[in-house]
Design a protein around this motif. Structure first.
Motif, short mmCIF file in Angstrom:
data_model
loop_
_atom_site.label_atom_id
_atom_site.label_comp_id
_atom_site.label_asym_id
_atom_site.label_seq_id
_atom_site.Cartn_x
_atom_site.Cartn_y
_atom_site.Cartn_z
N LEU A 18 -41.02 40.11 -3.42
CA LEU A 18 -41.74 40.61 -2.33
C LEU A 18 -43.12 41.31 -2.86
CD1 LEU A 18 -41.80 41.80 0.78
CD2 LEU A 18 -41.11 43.89 0.11
N PHE A 19 -43.20 42.09 -4.16
CA PHE A 19 -44.22 42.34 -4.93
C PHE A 19 -45.06 41.42 -5.01
CE2 PHE A 19 -41.24 46.11 -6.46
CZ PHE A 19 -41.31 46.80 -5.11
N ALA A 20 -44.66 40.45 -5.56
CA ALA A 20 -45.52 39.10 -5.77
C ALA A 20 -46.10 38.55 -4.35
CB ALA A 20 -44.97 37.91 -6.27
N HIS A 21 -45.49 38.88 -3.33
CA HIS A 21 -46.05 38.44 -2.06
C HIS A 21 -47.13 39.32 -1.42
CE1 HIS A 21 -46.24 37.02 2.01
NE2 HIS A 21 -45.77 38.13 2.63
N THR A 22 -46.87 40.47 -1.65
CA THR A 22 -47.71 41.57 -1.04
C THR A 22 -48.98 41.83 -1.85
OG1 THR A 22 -46.44 43.46 -2.08
CG2 THR A 22 -45.97 43.04 0.19
N GLY A 23 -48.70 41.27 -3.28
CA GLY A 23 -50.09 41.20 -4.03
C GLY A 23 -51.18 40.19 -3.61
N LYS A 24 -50.47 39.25 -2.77
CA LYS A 24 -51.61 38.32 -2.25
C LYS A 24 -52.16 38.63 -0.79
CE LYS A 24 -48.95 34.74 -4.65
NZ LYS A 24 -47.77 33.82 -4.57
N PHE A 25 -51.92 39.76 -0.53
CA PHE A 25 -52.37 40.01 1.06
C PHE A 25 -54.06 40.52 0.74
CE2 PHE A 25 -48.80 42.51 3.51
CZ PHE A 25 -48.00 41.49 3.26
N LEU A 77 -44.87 42.95 11.25
CA LEU A 77 -46.35 43.18 11.33
C LEU A 77 -47.06 42.28 10.62
CD1 LEU A 77 -48.66 44.86 12.85
CD2 LEU A 77 -48.15 46.58 11.20
N ALA A 78 -46.65 42.00 9.42
CA ALA A 78 -47.27 41.34 8.35
C ALA A 78 -47.31 39.79 8.98
CB ALA A 78 -46.76 41.32 6.91
N LEU A 79 -46.55 39.29 9.59
CA LEU A 79 -46.52 38.10 10.22
C LEU A 79 -47.37 37.92 11.60
CD1 LEU A 79 -44.99 35.19 10.48
CD2 LEU A 79 -43.52 36.33 11.82
N SER A 84 -48.23 36.91 6.45
CA SER A 84 -47.26 36.29 5.90
C SER A 84 -47.07 35.06 6.74
CB SER A 84 -45.80 37.17 6.06
OG SER A 84 -45.94 38.01 5.43
N SER A 85 -46.55 33.81 6.12
CA SER A 85 -46.32 32.77 7.01
C SER A 85 -45.16 32.99 7.57
CB SER A 85 -46.35 31.51 6.09
OG SER A 85 -45.31 31.58 5.11
N PRO A 86 -44.71 32.17 8.56
CA PRO A 86 -43.32 32.04 9.17
C PRO A 86 -42.17 31.75 8.42
CG PRO A 86 -44.77 30.92 10.61
CD PRO A 86 -45.70 31.01 9.36
N ARG A 87 -42.61 30.87 7.20
CA ARG A 87 -41.50 30.45 6.11
C ARG A 87 -41.51 31.86 5.37
NH1 ARG A 87 -43.22 26.88 1.20
NH2 ARG A 87 -41.17 27.03 0.15
N GLN A 88 -42.45 32.61 4.98
CA GLN A 88 -42.28 33.42 4.17
C GLN A 88 -41.60 34.61 4.66
OE1 GLN A 88 -46.56 33.98 3.58
NE2 GLN A 88 -46.32 33.48 1.38
N TYR A 89 -41.78 34.85 6.19
CA TYR A 89 -41.03 35.91 7.03
C TYR A 89 -39.64 35.55 6.86
CZ TYR A 89 -39.42 38.70 10.80
OH TYR A 89 -38.66 39.39 11.57
N HIS A 90 -39.44 34.37 7.30
CA HIS A 90 -37.82 33.86 7.17
C HIS A 90 -37.28 33.97 6.04
CE1 HIS A 90 -38.03 32.70 11.48
NE2 HIS A 90 -39.03 32.00 11.26
N TYR A 91 -37.84 33.83 4.94
CA TYR A 91 -37.22 34.08 3.90
C TYR A 91 -37.03 35.52 3.48
CZ TYR A 91 -36.89 34.30 -1.34
OH TYR A 91 -36.30 34.33 -2.56
N ALA A 92 -37.96 36.38 3.89
CA ALA A 92 -37.75 37.95 3.67
C ALA A 92 -36.70 38.20 4.58
CB ALA A 92 -38.82 38.50 3.78
N ALA A 93 -36.70 37.76 5.85
CA ALA A 93 -35.63 38.38 6.79
C ALA A 93 -34.32 38.05 6.28
CB ALA A 93 -36.02 37.63 8.24
N HIS A 95 -32.88 37.48 3.14
CA HIS A 95 -32.71 38.54 2.36
C HIS A 95 -32.43 39.83 2.87
CE1 HIS A 95 -32.88 36.11 -1.27
NE2 HIS A 95 -33.66 35.33 -0.67
N ILE A 96 -33.18 40.47 3.58
CA ILE A 96 -33.12 41.59 4.21
C ILE A 96 -31.80 41.85 5.23
CG2 ILE A 96 -33.86 43.41 6.03
CD1 ILE A 96 -36.63 42.74 4.95
N ASP A 97 -31.37 40.52 5.84
CA ASP A 97 -30.23 40.57 6.57
C ASP A 97 -29.01 40.83 5.52
OD1 ASP A 97 -31.32 40.57 8.99
OD2 ASP A 97 -31.29 38.47 9.15
N GLU A 98 -29.01 40.01 4.47
CA GLU A 98 -27.97 39.87 3.36
C GLU A 98 -27.75 41.51 3.09
OE1 GLU A 98 -28.77 37.05 0.69
OE2 GLU A 98 -28.66 35.30 1.90
N ILE A 99 -29.03 41.92 2.55
CA ILE A 99 -29.02 43.36 2.01
C ILE A 99 -28.16 44.22 3.07
CG2 ILE A 99 -30.35 45.15 1.19
CD1 ILE A 99 -32.07 42.85 -0.08
N GLY A 100 -28.78 44.15 4.24
CA GLY A 100 -28.32 45.07 5.55
C GLY A 100 -26.86 44.86 5.31
#
Length: 110
Positions: A18-25, A77-79, A84-93, A95-100
């Motif tokens: 995620l930090f690598a991703h947000t660094g590209k914003f 919101l980033a999506l 964020s691309s849809p692919r990046q969003y789905h990747y993050a979602a 992982h967040i679901d697993e963590i949740g």
């Protein structure tokens, strides 16, 4: 201790991505939306750590849940803003679901 628990391992691995991703914003969003995303994840991790060491475990886990939900909202919101691309969003979602789910299991035990 954190390395032995799956929730810590998954969270810390996700943090790196995620930090690598947000660094590209775009520069204009790095101090606004990217910071909120990163802060929500840092706060989530802090609450998990506090839950291990403090007697008010359940309260800390509920705070962690709040920060995880804020993270979800900020990533949506980033999506929407196309940071964020849809692919990046789905990747993050995913992982967040697993963590949740891991968080929910811990909350049930607490």
């Amino acid at each position: 201790m954190s390395k032995q628990s799956p929730i810590f391992a998954k969270t810390e691995a996700f943090m790196g991505w995620l930090f690598a991703h947000t660094g590209k914003f775009p520069k204009s969003e790095r101090f606004r939306l990217a910071k909120r995303i990163e802060d929500a994840l840092f706060d989530f991790h802090k609450c998990l750590t506090a839950a291990v060491y403090r007697p008010d475990t359940r309260s800390q886990l509920k705070n962690a849940d709040l920060h995880l939900n804020l993270l979800r909202a900020y990533l949506r919101l980033a999506l929407e803003l196309k940071h964020s691309s849809p692919r990046q969003y789905h990747y993050a979602a995913k992982h967040i679901d697993e963590i949740g789910k891991l968080l929910g299991g811990w909350l049930k035990k607490a």
